[in-house]
Design an enzyme around this catalytic site. Sequence first.
Site, PDB file in Angstrom:
ATOM      1  N   VAL A 164     -19.205 -30.790  37.975  1.00  0.00           N
ATOM      2  CA  VAL A 164     -19.110 -32.071  38.692  1.00  0.00           C
ATOM      3  C   VAL A 164     -18.844 -33.211  37.713  1.00  0.00           C
ATOM      4  O   VAL A 164     -18.013 -34.088  37.966  1.00  0.00           O
ATOM      5  CB  VAL A 164     -20.391 -32.322  39.508  1.00  0.00           C
ATOM      6  CG1 VAL A 164     -20.341 -33.700  40.174  1.00  0.00           C
ATOM      7  CG2 VAL A 164     -20.577 -31.233  40.563  1.00  0.00           C
ATOM      8  N   CYS A 165     -19.539 -33.200  36.575  1.00  0.00           N
ATOM      9  CA  CYS A 165     -19.344 -34.254  35.579  1.00  0.00           C
ATOM     10  C   CYS A 165     -17.903 -34.285  35.074  1.00  0.00           C
ATOM     11  O   CYS A 165     -17.345 -35.359  34.834  1.00  0.00           O
ATOM     12  CB  CYS A 165     -20.287 -34.047  34.397  1.00  0.00           C
ATOM     13  SG  CYS A 165     -22.031 -34.097  34.823  1.00  0.00           S
ATOM     14  N   THR A 166     -17.319 -33.126  34.913  1.00  0.00           N
ATOM     15  CA  THR A 166     -15.941 -33.046  34.432  1.00  0.00           C
ATOM     16  C   THR A 166     -15.002 -33.761  35.400  1.00  0.00           C
ATOM     17  O   THR A 166     -14.122 -34.528  34.991  1.00  0.00           O
ATOM     18  CB  THR A 166     -15.523 -31.586  34.250  1.00  0.00           C
ATOM     19  OG1 THR A 166     -16.388 -30.970  33.270  1.00  0.00           O
ATOM     20  CG2 THR A 166     -14.084 -31.467  33.792  1.00  0.00           C
TER      21      THR A 166
END
Length: 213
Positions: free
Chosen positions: A45-47
Amino acid sequence: MAALRLGDIAPDFTQDSSDGPIAFHDWAGDSWVVLFSHPADFTPVCTTELGKTAALSTEFAKRGVKPIAVSVDPVDKHREWIHDINETQNTTVNFPILADADRTVANLYDMIHPNASATATVRSVFIIDPKHVIRTTLTYPASTGRNFDEILRVIDSLQLTDSHKVATPANWKDGDDVVIIPALQDPAELAQRFPKGFTPVRPYLRVTPQPNK
């Protein structure tokens, strides 16, 4: 420590980043800032979130906003991760990612919620104005990616309402009608500020075209 509240001065800090050491208030200067945290590097998700931030660089820039991310991983991991972000999200990360390995920033901004995770930061968002005042806070669980359209919408609302005596209604987007603040009652000032006129739905609910459009 007590949680930060709207109207508080954003805590200053000096911390290493993917772009080198950053003294936060000096780095921010007189710009708006979006400071947002990530549970960890090399997570899915952070990516996507950092890729989206990079893709929106023009939108942030035209609003005078500097984005800055933070994760508790060290600089070398950030730099490796940036290669992955650029490749998988087809973009170029052009903003710093703070390397908060000692959790200085996470603790100052209360980004670790022990009942969710004892070590990883939640997805916190702080929208900070040019006077370093916290204007908006948002907190998401680690499993839910942020809505960057909403972050830009909030910035648009803050910048509009700072310069005009209006507020933005539910689901407002830039260009939509706004409402006049109830405190403004002087007929001469109303005419001067809102030459396009307004619709008095109720004495306290007066709808007018967005004044800077």
